[in-house]
Design a protein around this motif. Sequence first.
Motif, PDB file in Angstrom:
ATOM      1  N   PRO A 195       0.810  -1.230   0.000  1.00 44.83           N
ATOM      2  CA  PRO A 195       0.000   0.000   0.000  1.00 44.83           C
ATOM      3  C   PRO A 195       0.839   1.273   0.000  1.00 44.83           C
ATOM      4  CG  PRO A 195      -0.816  -1.572   1.630  1.00 44.83           C
ATOM      5  CD  PRO A 195       0.498  -2.092   1.154  1.00 44.83           C
ATOM      6  N   ILE A 196       1.955   1.251   0.726  1.00 47.58           N
ATOM      7  CA  ILE A 196       2.829   2.432   0.771  1.00 47.58           C
ATOM      8  C   ILE A 196       3.496   2.649  -0.579  1.00 47.58           C
ATOM      9  CG2 ILE A 196       4.854   3.458   1.891  1.00 47.58           C
ATOM     10  CD1 ILE A 196       4.111   1.809   4.375  1.00 47.58           C
ATOM     11  N   PHE A 197       3.959   1.571  -1.192  1.00 52.02           N
ATOM     12  CA  PHE A 197       4.583   1.688  -2.515  1.00 52.02           C
ATOM     13  C   PHE A 197       3.598   2.247  -3.535  1.00 52.02           C
ATOM     14  CE2 PHE A 197       7.779  -2.010  -1.658  1.00 52.02           C
ATOM     15  CZ  PHE A 197       8.478  -1.171  -0.807  1.00 52.02           C
ATOM     16  N   GLN A 198       2.374   1.777  -3.479  1.00 54.54           N
ATOM     17  CA  GLN A 198       1.366   2.269  -4.426  1.00 54.54           C
ATOM     18  C   GLN A 198       1.073   3.753  -4.185  1.00 54.54           C
ATOM     19  OE1 GLN A 198       0.917   0.765  -6.983  1.00 54.54           O
ATOM     20  NE2 GLN A 198      -0.218  -1.154  -6.901  1.00 54.54           N
ATOM     21  N   TYR A 199       1.054   4.165  -2.935  1.00 53.42           N
ATOM     22  CA  TYR A 199       0.839   5.585  -2.624  1.00 53.42           C
ATOM     23  C   TYR A 199       1.979   6.432  -3.190  1.00 53.42           C
ATOM     24  CZ  TYR A 199       0.454   9.927   0.006  1.00 53.42           C
ATOM     25  OH  TYR A 199       0.375  11.257   0.357  1.00 53.42           O
ATOM     26  N   VAL A 200       3.216   5.963  -3.004  1.00 55.68           N
ATOM     27  CA  VAL A 200       4.373   6.707  -3.496  1.00 55.68           C
ATOM     28  C   VAL A 200       4.344   6.818  -5.014  1.00 55.68           C
ATOM     29  CG1 VAL A 200       6.898   6.674  -3.702  1.00 55.68           C
ATOM     30  CG2 VAL A 200       5.810   6.155  -1.508  1.00 55.68           C
ATOM     31  N   LYS A 201       3.933   5.757  -5.686  1.00 58.03           N
ATOM     32  CA  LYS A 201       3.854   5.801  -7.148  1.00 58.03           C
ATOM     33  C   LYS A 201       2.720   6.721  -7.613  1.00 58.03           C
ATOM     34  CE  LYS A 201       4.610   2.235  -9.715  1.00 58.03           C
ATOM     35  NZ  LYS A 201       5.897   2.631 -10.305  1.00 58.03           N
ATOM     36  N   LYS A 202       1.631   6.767  -6.845  1.00 57.45           N
ATOM     37  CA  LYS A 202       0.502   7.616  -7.225  1.00 57.45           C
ATOM     38  C   LYS A 202       0.793   9.089  -6.959  1.00 57.45           C
ATOM     39  CE  LYS A 202      -4.505   8.036  -6.595  1.00 57.45           C
ATOM     40  NZ  LYS A 202      -5.706   7.486  -5.890  1.00 57.45           N
TER      41      LYS A 202
END
Length: 370
Positions: free
Chosen positions: A153-160
Motif C-alpha cells: 500500500p505504501i509503494f502504491q501511494y508513493v507511485k501515485k
Amino acid sequence: MRRHDIDWLRVLVFGLLIFYHTGKFFEPNDFHIKNNTIYDGLTLPMYFLNRWRLPILFVISGMGTYFALNKRSSWQFSKERIIRLFIPLVFGMIFIVPPQVYIERITDHDFSGNYFSFWKEVAFIGVYPEGNLSWHHLWFLPYLLLFSLIWLPIFQYVKKYPTNKFMVWLSFQIKKPLGLFWFCLPLILVELMLKPYFPKTNALLDDWYLLTKFGILFGYGFILIHLKEVFWKSIEKYRVLYAIISIIAFSILYVSVWVMKDTRFSYALELTIIPVNYWSWILLIFAYSSKYLNKASKELKYANEAVYPFYILHQTITIIIGYYIMNLNWGFLYKFSSMIFGTFFGSWIVYEFGIRRWKYIRPLFGLKVK
C-alpha cells in the motif's frame, strides 16, 4: 527503464552465497556440518561479508519491486509474489532442504538409516532445530513475501503521488555529500532498541530484530529507485567519499569487536556503527556498479534467470559435497575449491537440464512458464 547494474548485482550477490556458505564449513562459527580442520583466519573476512551481504540483498529486492509494480496492479503483483515465492518455499522444504537436515542428523549420530527412510519417517516431524522440518537457507523467501505484501500500500501511494512532501525533501537531501546517511538513523535505532533483546532466529514469527531491519532495507530499495536519476547521480558523484566512510566505519567496527572486547561502551559503539558500515558499503557497491555494470548482455540475461534456482539448490549441494570430504586429509584450498566448483557446476547441471527446459518444473523454482 531497466537497470542492468541492479541485475548484475543481484546475480553477483546471490553468487557470493556459494562462497559464503562454503566458508561457513571451514570457519569457527556454527554451521550444519563442519570440516575436520577449522581455520580461525576466516573469521574476519566472513565477518566483513556478513555485515553487508544480506542488507544489500533486501535493498536489491525492494528495487526489483519497483519495476514489478510498473507492469502490474496490486492484485496482479500480490498473486505473482505468492506464486514465485511461496510455491518454491513449499517445494524446497519438502524436497531441497531435507537432505541437509539428514546429513546433519547422521553426522551428529541422531539418526541411523538411509535418506529415504529419514524422508519418509521423520523428515517432517517437529520444527528444526529440535525437530526436522525447516526452511534452512530458504528463510529469505517468506521474509521477502511478507515485506512485499506489507509495503505494497505504501509503494502504491508513493507511485501515485511521486512528488509528495517527503519525497521532495528526500530528493533535496540526497544531493548533499552525506544526505543518503539520513537512511541510517532508523537502522541505528533498530540496532540499539531491538538487537539486544531479540536474537536473530530466521524463524519469522519471533524474529523482531531481523524483521524490522530487513523490512526497512526492503522499503529503502523501492524508495531509492523511485528517486531515479537524483540517486544515481549522487552516488556516482560521491563514491570516493563513500569508500573513505566504508573503510573508517569497518575499522571502528573491528576495534569495537576485536580490540575493545566486551564492554558496554564497545557494544554500544558496535551497534551504532553496524548500520553506518553496511550502508556505506551498499552505497559504494551501487556507485561503482552504476558506473561499470549498467550494460545488457546475453550472459546477464541467462544468469539473471538462473540465479533463483541456483539460490534454492546451492546449499544442499554444498553440504552434500562437504559431507563426503569433511574428514579427508586434503588441504584448505583443495577442499574449498572442490566445494565451490562442485556446487556451481552441480547447480548448473540441475538448472540447465532439469529445470530450465521443463515448463512444469520451472514454477517450482520461481521461474515463469515459457
